[in-house]
Design an enzyme around this catalytic site. Structure first.
Site, PDB file in Angstrom:
ATOM      1  CD  GLU A 183      -8.633  -2.825  -3.819  1.00 11.16           C
ATOM      2  OE1 GLU A 183      -9.733  -3.335  -3.586  1.00 11.16           O
ATOM      3  OE2 GLU A 183      -8.500  -1.800  -4.495  1.00 11.16           O
TER       4      GLU A 183
ATOM      5  CG  HIS B 159      -2.046   1.005   1.117  1.00 15.32           C
ATOM      6  ND1 HIS B 159      -1.928   2.323   1.470  1.00 15.32           N
ATOM      7  CD2 HIS B 159      -3.317   0.856   0.653  1.00 15.32           C
ATOM      8  CE1 HIS B 159      -3.071   2.958   1.240  1.00 15.32           C
ATOM      9  NE2 HIS B 159      -3.928   2.081   0.737  1.00 15.32           N
TER      10      HIS B 159
HETATM   11  N1  ACO Z   1       4.058  -7.740  -4.847  1.00 11.25           N
HETATM   12  C1  ACO Z   1       5.399  -7.783  -5.095  1.00 11.25           C
HETATM   13  N2  ACO Z   1       6.217  -6.720  -4.977  1.00 11.25           N
HETATM   14  C2  ACO Z   1       5.656  -5.574  -4.577  1.00 11.25           C
HETATM   15  C3  ACO Z   1       4.286  -5.467  -4.276  1.00 11.25           C
HETATM   16  C4  ACO Z   1       3.485  -6.618  -4.427  1.00 11.25           C
HETATM   17  N3  ACO Z   1       2.185  -6.580  -4.167  1.00 11.25           N
HETATM   18  N4  ACO Z   1       4.013  -4.201  -3.904  1.00 11.25           N
HETATM   19  C5  ACO Z   1       5.177  -3.529  -3.966  1.00 11.25           C
HETATM   20  N5  ACO Z   1       6.168  -4.367  -4.379  1.00 11.25           N
HETATM   21  C6  ACO Z   1       7.575  -4.032  -4.568  1.00 11.25           C
HETATM   22  C7  ACO Z   1       7.762  -3.268  -5.885  1.00 11.25           C
HETATM   23  O1  ACO Z   1       8.032  -4.142  -6.959  1.00 11.25           O
HETATM   24  C8  ACO Z   1       8.924  -2.353  -5.565  1.00 11.25           C
HETATM   25  O2  ACO Z   1      10.100  -3.075  -5.737  1.00 11.25           O
HETATM   26  P1  ACO Z   1      11.417  -2.343  -6.380  1.00 11.25           P
HETATM   27  O3  ACO Z   1      11.765  -1.285  -5.397  1.00 11.25           O
HETATM   28  O4  ACO Z   1      12.427  -3.446  -6.489  1.00 11.25           O
HETATM   29  O5  ACO Z   1      10.982  -1.790  -7.695  1.00 11.25           O
HETATM   30  C9  ACO Z   1       8.758  -2.056  -4.068  1.00 11.25           C
HETATM   31  O6  ACO Z   1       7.960  -3.125  -3.537  1.00 11.25           O
HETATM   32  C10 ACO Z   1       8.058  -0.731  -3.828  1.00 11.25           C
HETATM   33  O7  ACO Z   1       6.920  -0.658  -4.700  1.00 11.25           O
HETATM   34  P2  ACO Z   1       6.211   0.729  -5.102  1.00 11.25           P
HETATM   35  O8  ACO Z   1       5.391   0.520  -6.315  1.00 11.25           O
HETATM   36  O9  ACO Z   1       7.231   1.819  -5.126  1.00 11.25           O
HETATM   37  O10 ACO Z   1       5.299   0.961  -3.829  1.00 11.25           O
HETATM   38  P3  ACO Z   1       3.973   1.812  -3.756  1.00 11.25           P
HETATM   39  O11 ACO Z   1       3.797   2.120  -2.336  1.00 11.25           O
HETATM   40  O12 ACO Z   1       3.990   2.926  -4.709  1.00 11.25           O
HETATM   41  O13 ACO Z   1       2.900   0.736  -4.275  1.00 11.25           O
HETATM   42  C11 ACO Z   1       0.938  -0.481  -4.515  1.00 11.25           C
HETATM   43  C12 ACO Z   1       1.707   0.509  -3.634  1.00 11.25           C
HETATM   44  C13 ACO Z   1       0.682   0.150  -5.889  1.00 11.25           C
HETATM   45  C14 ACO Z   1      -0.401  -0.791  -3.852  1.00 11.25           C
HETATM   46  C15 ACO Z   1       1.757  -1.781  -4.661  1.00 11.25           C
HETATM   47  O14 ACO Z   1       2.061  -2.328  -3.395  1.00 11.25           O
HETATM   48  C16 ACO Z   1       1.089  -2.809  -5.561  1.00 11.25           C
HETATM   49  O15 ACO Z   1       1.205  -2.707  -6.795  1.00 11.25           O
HETATM   50  N6  ACO Z   1       0.340  -3.800  -4.972  1.00 11.25           N
HETATM   51  C17 ACO Z   1      -0.346  -4.790  -5.753  1.00 11.25           C
HETATM   52  C18 ACO Z   1      -1.667  -4.243  -6.308  1.00 11.25           C
HETATM   53  C19 ACO Z   1      -2.708  -4.013  -5.215  1.00 11.25           C
HETATM   54  O16 ACO Z   1      -2.901  -4.822  -4.311  1.00 11.25           O
HETATM   55  N7  ACO Z   1      -3.405  -2.873  -5.309  1.00 11.25           N
HETATM   56  C20 ACO Z   1      -4.435  -2.466  -4.354  1.00 11.25           C
HETATM   57  C21 ACO Z   1      -3.873  -1.528  -3.334  1.00 11.25           C
HETATM   58  S1  ACO Z   1      -5.065  -1.087  -2.049  1.00 11.25           S
HETATM   59  C22 ACO Z   1      -5.903   0.258  -2.651  1.00 11.25           C
HETATM   60  O17 ACO Z   1      -5.414   0.935  -3.506  1.00 11.25           O
HETATM   61  C23 ACO Z   1      -7.281   0.599  -2.144  1.00 11.25           C
END
Ligand code: ACO
Length: 362
Positions: A305, A246
């Site tokens: 989610e 998140h």
């Molecule tokens: N699975 C695997 N790796 C992940 C995940 C995940 N679910 N979430 C983050 N990471 C990793 C990324 O690949 C990234 O790695 P890197 O630094 O090597 O590139 C690192 O963790 C940081 O990720 P960011 O995208 O910078 O983190 P951010 O806080 O912007 O992302 C997000 C948040 C978009 C929700 C992300 O965790 C994600 O894509 N999750 C999966 C989709 C999801 O569940 N969405 C619903 C969110 S809840 C809501 O919006 C109401």
């Protein structure tokens, strides 16, 4: 300048507070865990609306007024335009919401809250070739939505689960759709204009999210035995696991806990597919372990989610309508924020920094 206005404070609000480090969500002084699971949607709506409308009725009359608004909306939309069944549920709902009167009084607000609760089940049924079902007088919002969806009264456990969901998503700080609703309200447009604009913002996959892909992931995993190798394979390929991580929460999303408790109750009372739930719980625990190893420095916990997908599936909503159901709950928050913004009397009008070409000499 902060990209995406990250960390910029753009409004003062009494409505909700999101603390991403502590994993805490407070709705008007009430911690989420104190209300999710015991309050009905009408209760949180009443709390959010207090002070923003003249002569807000006491809770019992308020519940009856919302029920009357559902009946009024259903009558006004009947016969439903059959071509709406060809649109995605969310787009059909947005089109019908745009037809509602654009006032700022309590009657307008209640119609707008009532409308998605009536429209979403009606359009689901029409897409399945069935007729819309009229609201039932005397039911609460959650009970009526489930009855309009299934054309049968829902049991108490299912109603409680939907109430928990709607309460949990009713408001969540200055997210993109809530900010949109406030910008529109600051121009002194009516509440329907704020809500329809907010619906546009909620639809995007970066906001309204896509709990549907959580179910796609569970379908792809298929069996408990396949969970560990499937997850390891996805992470090795650089894929993200749906329902984890998140932007704001660095610890467990408190909404995930609220929904997980509701799912437990559905499971223990025979209201959810036990095989599906066992698979989901196994996938969750394997995913959390795998994510810890994959990103030891980045806390990646279960988000709202993951459990939204399980809960709404168990209640019989098709996965491509999950964002519409999210809108049913969030409409109350949008309206409260729109009213709060309007009371400031100040137009939201930030500046931009021009980085284009310098003007040519005449
Ligand atoms: N699975 C695997 N790796 C992940 C995940 C995940 N679910 N979430 C983050 N990471 C990793 C990324 O690949 C990234 O790695 P890197 O630094 O090597 O590139 C690192 O963790 C940081 O990720 P960011 O995208 O910078 O983190 P951010 O806080 O912007 O992302 C997000 C948040 C978009 C929700 C992300 O965790 C994600 O894509 N999750 C999966 C989709 C999801 O569940 N969405 C619903 C969110 S809840 C809501 O919006 C109401």
């Amino acid at each position: 300048m902060a990209g995406g206005l990250e960390d910029v404070i753009a409004a003062e609000t009494v409505l909700s507070d999101v603390d991403g480090l502590a994993g805490r969500l407070v709705i008007r002084g009430m911690p989420l865990e104190a209300i999710a699971g015991s309050w009905r949607y009408e209760d949180v709506l009443h709390l959010l609306f207090e002070g923003f409308f003249d002569a807000l009725p006491a809770p019992t009359e308020f519940t009856a007024a919302l029920a009357a608004a559902r009946a009024e909306v259903f009558t006004a939309l009947t016969p439903f335009d059959p071509t709406l069944a060809d649109l995605p549920n969310y787009d059909g709902m947005r089109a019908l919401m745009a037809r509602l009167p654009d006032g700022t009084d309590l009657a307008s607000a209640l119609r707008l809250v009532a409308a998605p609760g009536v429209i979403v089940p009606a359009l689901i049924r029409m897409t399945e070739g069935k007729s819309p079902v009229a609201p039932t007088p005397g039911l609460t919002h959650a009970a009526d939505i489930l009855a309009m969806l299934a054309d049968a009264a829902a049991n108490a456990e299912r109603v409680a689960a939907l109430d928990t969901y709607l309460v949990t998503v009713a408001d969540h700080g200055l997210n993109a759709s809530t900010f949109t609703a406030r910008v529109v309200a600051s121009t002194q447009a009516g509440l329907a204009s704020s809500v329809v604009a907010a619906l546009g913002a909620l639809k995007g996959p970066l906001h309204g999210g896509a709990p549907g892909p959580v179910l796609d992931m569970l379908d792809a995993v298929g069996s408990v035995e396949n969970a560990a190798p499937w997850i390891a394979g996805e992470l090795a390929r650089g894929q993200r696991l749906m329902g984890f991580g998140h932007r704001i929460y660095r610890v467990r999303d408190p909404r995930a806990d609220a929904l997980s408790r509701a799912i437990d109750r559905l499971r223990s009372t025979g209201n959810a597919d036990v095989t599906r739930m066992s698979l989901a719980l196994k996938v969750e625990s394997i995913a959390l372990e795998a994510l810890k190893r994959h990103k030891p420095d980045r806390p990646l916990a279960t988000n709202v989610e993951f459990y939204t997908a399980l809960l709404l599936e168990a209640l019989g909503f098709p996965r491509d309508t999950f964002t519409s159901v999210f809108a049913i709950g969030r409409t109350g928050g949008w309206i409260a924020h729109a009213r709060e913004q309007a009371t400031t009397g100040k137009l939201i009008r930030p500046k931009s920094s021009y980085v284009g070409p310098t003007p040519l000499a005449a």
